[in-house]
Design a protein around this motif. Structure first.
Motif, short mmCIF file in Angstrom:
data_model
loop_
_atom_site.label_atom_id
_atom_site.label_comp_id
_atom_site.label_asym_id
_atom_site.label_seq_id
_atom_site.Cartn_x
_atom_site.Cartn_y
_atom_site.Cartn_z
N LYS A 281 0.81 -1.22 0.00
CA LYS A 281 0.00 0.00 0.00
C LYS A 281 0.85 1.27 0.00
N HIS B 231 -1.12 12.46 4.85
CA HIS B 231 -2.04 13.16 3.95
C HIS B 231 -2.02 12.56 2.54
N GLU C 51 -4.05 9.49 2.78
CA GLU C 51 -5.47 9.82 2.92
C GLU C 51 -6.08 10.18 1.57
N VAL C 52 -5.35 10.93 0.75
CA VAL C 52 -5.83 11.30 -0.59
C VAL C 52 -6.04 10.06 -1.44
N GLU C 53 -5.19 9.05 -1.26
CA GLU C 53 -5.31 7.80 -2.01
C GLU C 53 -6.35 6.84 -1.40
N ASN C 54 -7.03 7.28 -0.34
CA ASN C 54 -8.05 6.49 0.37
C ASN C 54 -7.51 5.22 0.99
N ILE C 55 -6.24 5.24 1.36
CA ILE C 55 -5.63 4.11 2.05
C ILE C 55 -5.79 4.27 3.55
N THR D 6 -7.73 6.74 6.78
CA THR D 6 -8.77 7.68 7.15
C THR D 6 -8.48 8.16 8.56
N TRP E 170 -5.50 7.77 13.15
CA TRP E 170 -5.37 7.30 11.78
C TRP E 170 -5.54 5.79 11.74
N THR F 63 -8.08 1.86 5.71
CA THR F 63 -9.44 1.74 5.20
C THR F 63 -9.71 0.37 4.59
N ALA G 275 -8.59 -0.25 1.54
CA ALA G 275 -8.37 -0.01 0.11
C ALA G 275 -6.89 -0.12 -0.21
#
Length: 87
Positions: free
Chosen positions: A9, A58, A61-65, A67, A76, A79, A81
């Motif tokens: 990831k 950050h 987070e943008v890559e939705n890995i 949240t 933190w 997710t 994903a």
């Protein structure tokens, strides 16, 4: 291409993946796989600097890995994903 073992990831699609970034994200993701943590705990456990940890949190987070949950300090967590480890 890359030498070393990195967390699956840790590879991003929106940014160029360089060794230092992959190594930092691998440390962060390995810690968060065990338990959700706040930024202070991540800094203490990984030995990375504050700015480095925030930058990579950050990006992930943008890559939705990742949240963030709750109010400051954010907790933190992964997710689910992103690429998964093959075992």
């Amino acid at each position: 291409m890359f030498k070393g073992t990195y967390h699956p990831k840790a590879f991003l699609t929106i940014k160029k993946n360089v060794r230092r970034g992959l190594a930092a994200r691998t440390k962060i993701l390995s810690l968060l796989e065990k338990t959700a943590s706040n930024t202070g705990t991540i800094i203490q456990q990984t030995g990375l600097r504050y700015a480095v940890v925030l930058h990579h949190l950050h990006l992930l987070e943008v890559e939705n890995i990742l949240t963030r949950k709750g109010k400051r300090p954010y907790v933190w967590e992964l997710t689910g994903a992103g690429q998964q480890r093959l075992t």
